[in-house]
Design an enzyme around this catalytic site. Structure first.
Site, PDB file in Angstrom:
ATOM      1  N   CYS A   6       0.802  -1.239   0.000  1.00 50.25           N
ATOM      2  CA  CYS A   6       0.000   0.000   0.000  1.00 50.25           C
ATOM      3  C   CYS A   6       0.833   1.287   0.000  1.00 50.25           C
ATOM      4  O   CYS A   6       0.565   2.196  -0.783  1.00 50.25           O
ATOM      5  CB  CYS A   6      -0.901   0.044   1.229  1.00 50.25           C
ATOM      6  SG  CYS A   6      -1.546  -1.538   1.730  1.00 50.25           S
ATOM      7  N   LYS A  26       3.215   1.797  -3.031  1.00 46.12           N
ATOM      8  CA  LYS A  26       2.306   1.909  -4.177  1.00 46.12           C
ATOM      9  C   LYS A  26       1.717   3.318  -4.278  1.00 46.12           C
ATOM     10  O   LYS A  26       1.729   3.942  -5.317  1.00 46.12           O
ATOM     11  CB  LYS A  26       1.206   0.846  -4.039  1.00 46.12           C
ATOM     12  CG  LYS A  26       0.173   0.786  -5.132  1.00 46.12           C
ATOM     13  CD  LYS A  26      -1.029   1.684  -4.966  1.00 46.12           C
ATOM     14  CE  LYS A  26      -1.743   1.621  -3.661  1.00 46.12           C
ATOM     15  NZ  LYS A  26      -2.538   0.433  -3.435  1.00 46.12           N
ATOM     16  N   GLU A  45     -20.724  16.599  -3.905  1.00 49.61           N
ATOM     17  CA  GLU A  45     -22.090  17.076  -3.651  1.00 49.61           C
ATOM     18  C   GLU A  45     -23.120  16.300  -4.479  1.00 49.61           C
ATOM     19  O   GLU A  45     -24.292  16.232  -4.118  1.00 49.61           O
ATOM     20  CB  GLU A  45     -22.211  18.583  -3.869  1.00 49.61           C
ATOM     21  CG  GLU A  45     -22.065  19.054  -5.285  1.00 49.61           C
ATOM     22  CD  GLU A  45     -22.116  20.579  -5.395  1.00 49.61           C
ATOM     23  OE1 GLU A  45     -23.131  21.159  -5.005  1.00 49.61           O
ATOM     24  OE2 GLU A  45     -21.129  21.169  -5.878  1.00 49.61           O
TER      25      GLU A  45
HETATM   26  P1  NDP Z   1      -7.057  -9.872  -7.001  1.00 50.19           P
HETATM   27  O1  NDP Z   1      -7.695 -11.012  -6.365  1.00 50.19           O
HETATM   28  O2  NDP Z   1      -7.630  -8.505  -6.829  1.00 50.19           O
HETATM   29  O3  NDP Z   1      -6.903 -10.114  -8.559  1.00 50.19           O
HETATM   30  C1  NDP Z   1      -6.327 -11.260  -9.080  1.00 50.19           C
HETATM   31  C2  NDP Z   1      -6.533 -11.219 -10.568  1.00 50.19           C
HETATM   32  O4  NDP Z   1      -5.863 -12.314 -11.167  1.00 50.19           O
HETATM   33  C3  NDP Z   1      -8.009 -11.334 -10.946  1.00 50.19           C
HETATM   34  O5  NDP Z   1      -8.239 -10.473 -12.019  1.00 50.19           O
HETATM   35  C4  NDP Z   1      -8.127 -12.799 -11.345  1.00 50.19           C
HETATM   36  O6  NDP Z   1      -9.132 -13.010 -12.290  1.00 50.19           O
HETATM   37  C5  NDP Z   1      -6.766 -13.039 -11.979  1.00 50.19           C
HETATM   38  N1  NDP Z   1      -6.356 -14.431 -11.963  1.00 50.19           N
HETATM   39  C6  NDP Z   1      -6.274 -15.232 -10.894  1.00 50.19           C
HETATM   40  N2  NDP Z   1      -5.799 -16.434 -11.253  1.00 50.19           N
HETATM   41  C7  NDP Z   1      -5.582 -16.393 -12.584  1.00 50.19           C
HETATM   42  C8  NDP Z   1      -5.122 -17.317 -13.537  1.00 50.19           C
HETATM   43  N3  NDP Z   1      -4.779 -18.550 -13.189  1.00 50.19           N
HETATM   44  N4  NDP Z   1      -5.013 -16.912 -14.818  1.00 50.19           N
HETATM   45  C9  NDP Z   1      -5.359 -15.676 -15.187  1.00 50.19           C
HETATM   46  N5  NDP Z   1      -5.828 -14.757 -14.330  1.00 50.19           N
HETATM   47  C10 NDP Z   1      -5.930 -15.098 -13.031  1.00 50.19           C
HETATM   48  O7  NDP Z   1      -5.531  -9.942  -6.520  1.00 50.19           O
HETATM   49  P2  NDP Z   1      -4.332  -8.942  -6.612  1.00 50.19           P
HETATM   50  O8  NDP Z   1      -3.139  -9.796  -6.803  1.00 50.19           O
HETATM   51  O9  NDP Z   1      -4.589  -7.855  -7.589  1.00 50.19           O
HETATM   52  O10 NDP Z   1      -4.327  -8.324  -5.157  1.00 50.19           O
HETATM   53  C11 NDP Z   1      -4.301  -9.178  -4.001  1.00 50.19           C
HETATM   54  C12 NDP Z   1      -5.108  -8.577  -2.893  1.00 50.19           C
HETATM   55  O11 NDP Z   1      -4.410  -7.491  -2.340  1.00 50.19           O
HETATM   56  C13 NDP Z   1      -6.450  -8.021  -3.329  1.00 50.19           C
HETATM   57  O12 NDP Z   1      -7.466  -8.983  -3.261  1.00 50.19           O
HETATM   58  C14 NDP Z   1      -6.700  -6.886  -2.398  1.00 50.19           C
HETATM   59  O13 NDP Z   1      -7.476  -7.344  -1.339  1.00 50.19           O
HETATM   60  C15 NDP Z   1      -5.312  -6.504  -1.926  1.00 50.19           C
HETATM   61  N6  NDP Z   1      -4.929  -5.209  -2.497  1.00 50.19           N
HETATM   62  C16 NDP Z   1      -5.631  -4.120  -2.146  1.00 50.19           C
HETATM   63  C17 NDP Z   1      -5.326  -2.893  -2.676  1.00 50.19           C
HETATM   64  C18 NDP Z   1      -6.110  -1.702  -2.272  1.00 50.19           C
HETATM   65  O14 NDP Z   1      -6.813  -1.760  -1.264  1.00 50.19           O
HETATM   66  N7  NDP Z   1      -6.078  -0.611  -3.031  1.00 50.19           N
HETATM   67  C19 NDP Z   1      -4.224  -2.715  -3.621  1.00 50.19           C
HETATM   68  C20 NDP Z   1      -3.559  -3.942  -3.950  1.00 50.19           C
HETATM   69  C21 NDP Z   1      -3.915  -5.138  -3.405  1.00 50.19           C
HETATM   70  P3  NDP Z   1     -10.698 -13.163 -11.891  1.00 50.19           P
HETATM   71  O15 NDP Z   1     -11.143 -11.808 -11.475  1.00 50.19           O
HETATM   72  O16 NDP Z   1     -11.312 -13.620 -13.169  1.00 50.19           O
HETATM   73  O17 NDP Z   1     -10.740 -14.171 -10.799  1.00 50.19           O
END
Ligand code: NDP
Length: 462
Positions: free
Chosen positions: A48, A51, A444
């Protein structure tokens, strides 16, 4: 007088572990927190915080461009990636120091070592090989980026870990995934001048968000020049003979880039932790199974934060830690509340959201009202930037409660925090209507959308 070395031993010095350790220490308990890498965990060290600093860095080119419409003129600009990385490193070292000091000031023993369970009360400190015992144990080891080991060429790719410390800024990048990390980094790299492509397996990015947010952000990102490829995945990554990488996709594309980044979710850090020896159960993803008090199947061992794979967010881990302290050390059993968690995606524009998407609300309530506004923010009038804000309230028609609030646009994350309070308090649409607007602001709109844009009854738009 306890027969153990510690009242509480915490494995993992991230958001959840540090909060649990510090609070227990300040209650006079004998506490140790062990961390194998750096105190602060993913959030502070490679999540976080860095980033958000990179998000700020990546926004300046648009600020420079926008300023012209307001009468400014400026000379040539340039960007130094190494200076940004060094500045970021200084800041996270400062924060890491604060985390350590806070623990020490609470009388907590800070152990810079990996720690593994030997049995249900015994922990081995890997650096020295010494074993210690504790009456209660908290596992807060977090998660790590899924390396996607099944992908041929995955070892040539980076994850968010490396993205924070690349020796050089790549000229081009392909980012796989459609979640928070993929979307945020696509915007960061694009803003810093990197030719950016995002590839996602589904039909639309950000699968768990409201459709308007997903589509609105997709459009805005493409208008900026970020290439988004949906319904496709990388099948193989190879080194290109002339340097750089080529990613071959299922749909037959060959994408030549300097760097490929995988952002395909995060896995709980439980491997080699000695959970079996301690009798702690995990699920099929390796996440520690806990009850509603964050307690594992071994009653004096708790698990907090990402290692439990409930909601992977820093404030949630901190909240779970505070509930653990109430339950175990203050004789006040408290369950973490995972309902209505406000969250933001730090894309450009941002998404701020709390509660149900329109799609989820339709499934849950027989009739909903949707209030929706799409408009050009005031700053864009003089800057000439073609950008739109979208605001949306989803209301349960029967109770009049606002059950979802979604914002796409500048400062959406800040708005989500305050909307979170309103929804948590159970405010109705009438409460929103009788709230005076703050003028002139974008927010607003949230209190001036008097008529529903449409209603959805039993899944049908009416
Ligand atoms: P996410 O779960 O948000 O996203 C993972 C992505 O990878 C999804 O789009 C998923 O697709 C895709 N995916 C998963 N497995 C495969 C696969 N085998 N092949 C192709 N695509 C795949 O995880 P992130 O890694 O982006 O982030 C991890 C966590 O960290 C988040 O869940 C969040 O809670 C936290 N985070 C929070 C932030 C914030 O609050 N601003 C910022 C960064 C991270 P599909 O959607 O189709 O499942």
């Amino acid at each position: 007088m306890t027969a153990f070395d510690y009242d509480l031993f915490v494995i993992g010095g991230g958001s959840g572990g540090v909060r649990a350790g510090r609070l227990a220490g300040s209650l006079g308990k004998k506490v140790a927190v062990a961390e194998e890498y750096r105190f602060g965990g993913t959030c502070v060290i490679r999540g976080c915080v860095p980033k958000k600093l990179f998000v700020y860095a990546s926004q300046f080119p648009e600020h420079f461009e926008d300023s012209v419409g307001f009468g400014w003129q400026f000379g040539e600009t340039s960007f130094d990636w190494k200076r940004l990385v060094a500045a970021k490193d200084r800041e996270i070292s400062r924060l890491e120091g604060i985390y350590r000091r806070n623990l020490e000031n609470a009388g907590v023993e800070v152990l810079g070592t990996r720690a593994e369970l030997v049995d249900a009360h015994t922990i081995r400190l890997v650096t020295t090989g010494k074993t210690v015992t504790a009456e209660k144990i908290v596992i807060a080891t977090g998660g790590s980026a899924n390396p996607h080991a099944a992908l041929p060429g995955h070892e040539l790719c980076i994850t968010s870990n490396e993205a924070f410390d690349l020796p050089e800024l790549p000229r081009s990048i392909l980012i796989a995934g459609g979640g928070y990390i993929a979307v945020e980094f696509a915007n960061i790299f694009h803003g810093l001048g990197v030719d950016t492509t995002l590839i996602y397996r589904g039909k639309e990015i950000l699968s768990r968000f409201d459709r308007d947010m997903r589509q609105g952000l997709h459009r805005a990102m493409e208008e900026k020049g970020i290439r988004i490829i949906c319904t496709d995945i990388i099948e193989e990554v190879r080194k290109a003979p002339a340097g750089g990488l080529v990613a071959h996709t299922l749909e037959g594309q060959a994408l030549a880039v300097d760097t490929v980044m995988l952002a395909l979710g995060r896995d709980p850090n439980t491997e080699g932790l000695g959970l079996e020896a301690a009798g702690v159960e995990v699920n099929e993803k390796g996440a520690i199974i806990v009850d509603e008090y964050s307690r594992t199947n071994v009653p004096h061992i708790y698990a907090l934060g990402d290692v439990t794979d409930r909601v992977q967010l820093t404030p949630v881990a901190i909240h779970e830690a505070m509930c653990f302290i109430e339950t175990e050390f203050k004789n006040n059993p408290t369950k973490p509340d995972h309902e209505l968690i406000a969250t933001a995606v730090f894309s450009q524009p941002e998404i701020g959201t709390v509660g149900l998407s329109e799609e989820e609300a339709c499934r849950r309530y027989p009739e909903i009202e949707v209030y929706r506004a799409e408009f050009r923010p005031m700053k864009a009038t003089l800057s000439g930037r073609a950008e739109k804000m979208i605001m949306k309230l989803v209301v349960d028609a029967a109770s009049r409660k606002v059950v979802g609030a979604h914002v796409l646009g500048h400062e959406a994350g800040e708005m989500a925090q305050l909307l979170g309070i309103s929804l948590k308090a159970g405010c109705t649409k009438d409460d929103f209507d009788r709230t005076m607007a703050v003028h002139p602001t974008a927010a607003e709109e949230l209190v001036t959308m008097y008529q529903p844009s449409y209603r959805i009854r039993n899944g049908e738009r009416v």
